[in-house]
Design an enzyme around this catalytic site. Structure first.
Site, PDB file in Angstrom:
ATOM      1  N   TYR A 157       4.103   6.199   5.117  1.00 12.53           N
ATOM      2  CA  TYR A 157       5.095   6.243   4.277  1.00 12.53           C
ATOM      3  C   TYR A 157       4.969   5.341   3.110  1.00 12.53           C
ATOM      4  O   TYR A 157       5.261   5.533   2.164  1.00 12.53           O
ATOM      5  CB  TYR A 157       6.402   6.881   4.853  1.00 12.53           C
ATOM      6  CG  TYR A 157       7.363   7.505   3.788  1.00 12.53           C
ATOM      7  CD1 TYR A 157       7.004   8.937   3.287  1.00 12.53           C
ATOM      8  CD2 TYR A 157       8.596   7.192   3.383  1.00 12.53           C
ATOM      9  CE1 TYR A 157       7.547   9.548   2.503  1.00 12.53           C
ATOM     10  CE2 TYR A 157       9.381   7.868   2.417  1.00 12.53           C
ATOM     11  CZ  TYR A 157       8.643   9.107   2.150  1.00 12.53           C
ATOM     12  OH  TYR A 157       9.647   9.935   1.204  1.00 12.53           O
ATOM     13  N   LYS A 164      12.333   4.872  -1.706  1.00 10.13           N
ATOM     14  CA  LYS A 164      13.585   5.770  -0.818  1.00 10.13           C
ATOM     15  C   LYS A 164      14.717   4.701  -0.647  1.00 10.13           C
ATOM     16  O   LYS A 164      15.689   5.126  -0.936  1.00 10.13           O
ATOM     17  CB  LYS A 164      13.175   6.653   0.112  1.00 10.13           C
ATOM     18  CG  LYS A 164      12.032   7.700  -0.367  1.00 10.13           C
ATOM     19  CD  LYS A 164      12.814   8.894  -1.054  1.00 10.13           C
ATOM     20  CE  LYS A 164      12.015   9.905  -1.231  1.00 10.13           C
ATOM     21  NZ  LYS A 164      12.163  10.884  -2.627  1.00 10.13           N
TER      22      LYS A 164
HETATM   23  O1  0WD Z   1       8.895  16.554   4.016  1.00 10.32           O
HETATM   24  C1  0WD Z   1       9.295  16.671   2.701  1.00 10.32           C
HETATM   25  N1  0WD Z   1       8.482  17.358   1.964  1.00 10.32           N
HETATM   26  C2  0WD Z   1      10.184  15.776   2.135  1.00 10.32           C
HETATM   27  C3  0WD Z   1      10.319  15.510   0.823  1.00 10.32           C
HETATM   28  C4  0WD Z   1      11.029  15.111   3.079  1.00 10.32           C
HETATM   29  C5  0WD Z   1      12.272  14.316   2.533  1.00 10.32           C
HETATM   30  C6  0WD Z   1      12.312  14.046   1.265  1.00 10.32           C
HETATM   31  N2  0WD Z   1      11.416  14.813   0.370  1.00 10.32           N
HETATM   32  C7  0WD Z   1      11.709  14.721  -1.143  1.00 10.32           C
HETATM   33  C8  0WD Z   1      10.607  14.079  -1.892  1.00 10.32           C
HETATM   34  O2  0WD Z   1      10.198  12.603  -1.753  1.00 10.32           O
HETATM   35  C9  0WD Z   1      11.123  14.284  -3.519  1.00 10.32           C
HETATM   36  O3  0WD Z   1      11.999  13.374  -3.851  1.00 10.32           O
HETATM   37  O4  0WD Z   1      12.198  15.907  -1.771  1.00 10.32           O
HETATM   38  C10 0WD Z   1      11.735  15.403  -3.171  1.00 10.32           C
HETATM   39  C11 0WD Z   1      11.030  16.920  -3.385  1.00 10.32           C
HETATM   40  O5  0WD Z   1       9.890  16.956  -2.751  1.00 10.32           O
HETATM   41  P1  0WD Z   1       9.113  18.240  -2.264  1.00 10.32           P
HETATM   42  O6  0WD Z   1       9.761  19.407  -2.628  1.00 10.32           O
HETATM   43  O7  0WD Z   1       8.838  17.970  -0.847  1.00 10.32           O
HETATM   44  O8  0WD Z   1       7.842  18.166  -3.154  1.00 10.32           O
HETATM   45  P2  0WD Z   1       7.131  19.061  -4.236  1.00 10.32           P
HETATM   46  O9  0WD Z   1       7.464  20.635  -4.144  1.00 10.32           O
HETATM   47  O10 0WD Z   1       5.774  18.708  -4.365  1.00 10.32           O
HETATM   48  O11 0WD Z   1       8.089  18.830  -5.554  1.00 10.32           O
HETATM   49  C12 0WD Z   1       8.164  17.363  -5.980  1.00 10.32           C
HETATM   50  C13 0WD Z   1       7.717  17.495  -7.581  1.00 10.32           C
HETATM   51  C14 0WD Z   1       6.390  17.184  -7.818  1.00 10.32           C
HETATM   52  O12 0WD Z   1       5.401  17.975  -7.360  1.00 10.32           O
HETATM   53  P3  0WD Z   1       3.843  17.300  -7.366  1.00 10.32           P
HETATM   54  O13 0WD Z   1       3.492  17.787  -5.966  1.00 10.32           O
HETATM   55  O14 0WD Z   1       3.092  18.251  -8.442  1.00 10.32           O
HETATM   56  O15 0WD Z   1       3.935  15.790  -7.638  1.00 10.32           O
HETATM   57  O16 0WD Z   1       8.313  16.345  -8.197  1.00 10.32           O
HETATM   58  C15 0WD Z   1       7.893  16.562  -9.441  1.00 10.32           C
HETATM   59  C16 0WD Z   1       6.647  17.527  -9.315  1.00 10.32           C
HETATM   60  O17 0WD Z   1       6.786  18.768 -10.049  1.00 10.32           O
HETATM   61  N3  0WD Z   1       7.422  15.389 -10.163  1.00 10.32           N
HETATM   62  C17 0WD Z   1       7.663  14.968 -11.458  1.00 10.32           C
HETATM   63  N4  0WD Z   1       8.782  15.741 -12.243  1.00 10.32           N
HETATM   64  C18 0WD Z   1       8.861  15.165 -13.320  1.00 10.32           C
HETATM   65  N5  0WD Z   1       8.515  13.906 -13.790  1.00 10.32           N
HETATM   66  C19 0WD Z   1       7.292  13.960 -11.829  1.00 10.32           C
HETATM   67  C20 0WD Z   1       7.639  13.310 -13.028  1.00 10.32           C
HETATM   68  N6  0WD Z   1       6.698  12.257 -13.451  1.00 10.32           N
HETATM   69  N7  0WD Z   1       6.757  13.301 -10.628  1.00 10.32           N
HETATM   70  C21 0WD Z   1       6.507  14.350  -9.721  1.00 10.32           C
END
Ligand code: 0WD
Length: 256
Positions: A157, A164
């Protein structure tokens, strides 16, 4: 009547129907909230527009948190549609893929560190700052998504864990700053969930399996469960809670 009836909520970070942000939007819509979504780039636009419509909303706006002008334009557009804003869900994180594999000291670079912190932590403060005027005097709530790697050294991580930790400190400073105007600020620390962002973490499948084997509830958490907790934290039901991190991880964080 749902417990978010009459609330206007901006949900950022929907990238697919597996996104945690989507779990939040659906749960909040179910509880009667009006929803606005954002999309990071043109490639995601049509998908996010369609997902907004599933929440009965025609508000889907562009937002790349790396661009100040996008953040400014987002709230300017939102102000044309809504007379105020009750909550913002920040569900955004990014670190270059090579940061999320191998040993931390080997992997970390000045640029990787800066990017992870800017997109995953600073952006929360930036949204709070830009949204402040629209949220004033409404018992508003800000919510972000964290992970256990903020407080433990989780293999692979790496710099995202350091970002975080910064994000969780951000929650405390923002809550102290915005509390007097009635805005609460919290985080959910979610257990691992298979999403697009998670796919970038090396050995993610092993992580899911390890949690399933050991966690008190013997299963991984779902985006619906995180969404329900998010709905609670953005509602008046949680009116006494600010500056906190709520673990929604089937109990994994209590293990030694
Ligand atoms: O296991 C997990 N999936 C966990 C996620 C466990 C605990 C926390 N999280 C957190 C992540 O760190 C994040 O902060 O939850 C949050 C959402 O993550 P997610 O739902 O797992 O991931 P995803 O569906 O990919 O959404 C995150 C999105 C990005 O997706 P991608 O995969 O294309 O990077 O964050 C957005 C983007 O759409 N994102 C941005 N939005 C605006 N501006 C940017 C940006 N510069 N960069 C990423």
């Amino acid at each position: 009547m749902g417990f978010l009836e009459g609330k206007k909520i901006l949900v950022t970070g929907v990238a697919s129907n597996r996104s945690i942000a989507w779990g939040c939007a659906e749960a909040m819509h179910k509880q009667g909230a009006e929803i606005a979504l954002t999309y990071q780039n043109e490639k995601l636009k049509s998908r996010v527009v369609e997902m907004a419509s599933k929440c009965g909303s025609d508000i889907a706006l562009p937002l790349d948190v790396g661009k100040d002008e996008d953040i400014e334009a987002l709230f300017a557009s939102l102000a044309k549609r809504w007379d105020g804003l009750d909550a913002i869900v920040h569900s955004i994180a990014f670190a270059p893929r090579e940061q999320l594999e191998g040993d931390y000291v080997d992997a970390v670079t000045r640029e990787g560190f800066a990017t992870a912190h800017e997109i995953s932590s600073y952006s929360f403060a930036a949204l709070a700052k830009a949204g402040r005027a629209m949220m004033e005097g409404r018992n508003g709530a800000l919510l972000t998504m964290s992970y256990l790697g903020a407080v433990r050294a989780v293999p692979h991580y790496n710099v995202m864990g350091v970002a975080k930790a910064s994000l969780e400190a951000n929650v405390r400073y923002l809550s102290a700053s915005l509390g007097p105007q009635g805005t609460r600020v919290n985080a959910i620390s979610a257990g691992p969930i298979r999403t697009l962002a998670a796919a970038g973490i090396s050995d993610f499948r092993d992580m899911l399996k390890k949690v399933e084997e050991r966690t008190p509830m013997r299963r991984n958490v779902t985006i619906e469960e995180v969404g329900n907790a998010a709905a609670f934290l953005c509602s008046d039901l949680s009116s006494g809670i600010t500056g906190d991190v709520l673990y929604v991880d089937t109990g994994y964080h209590i293990l030694g």
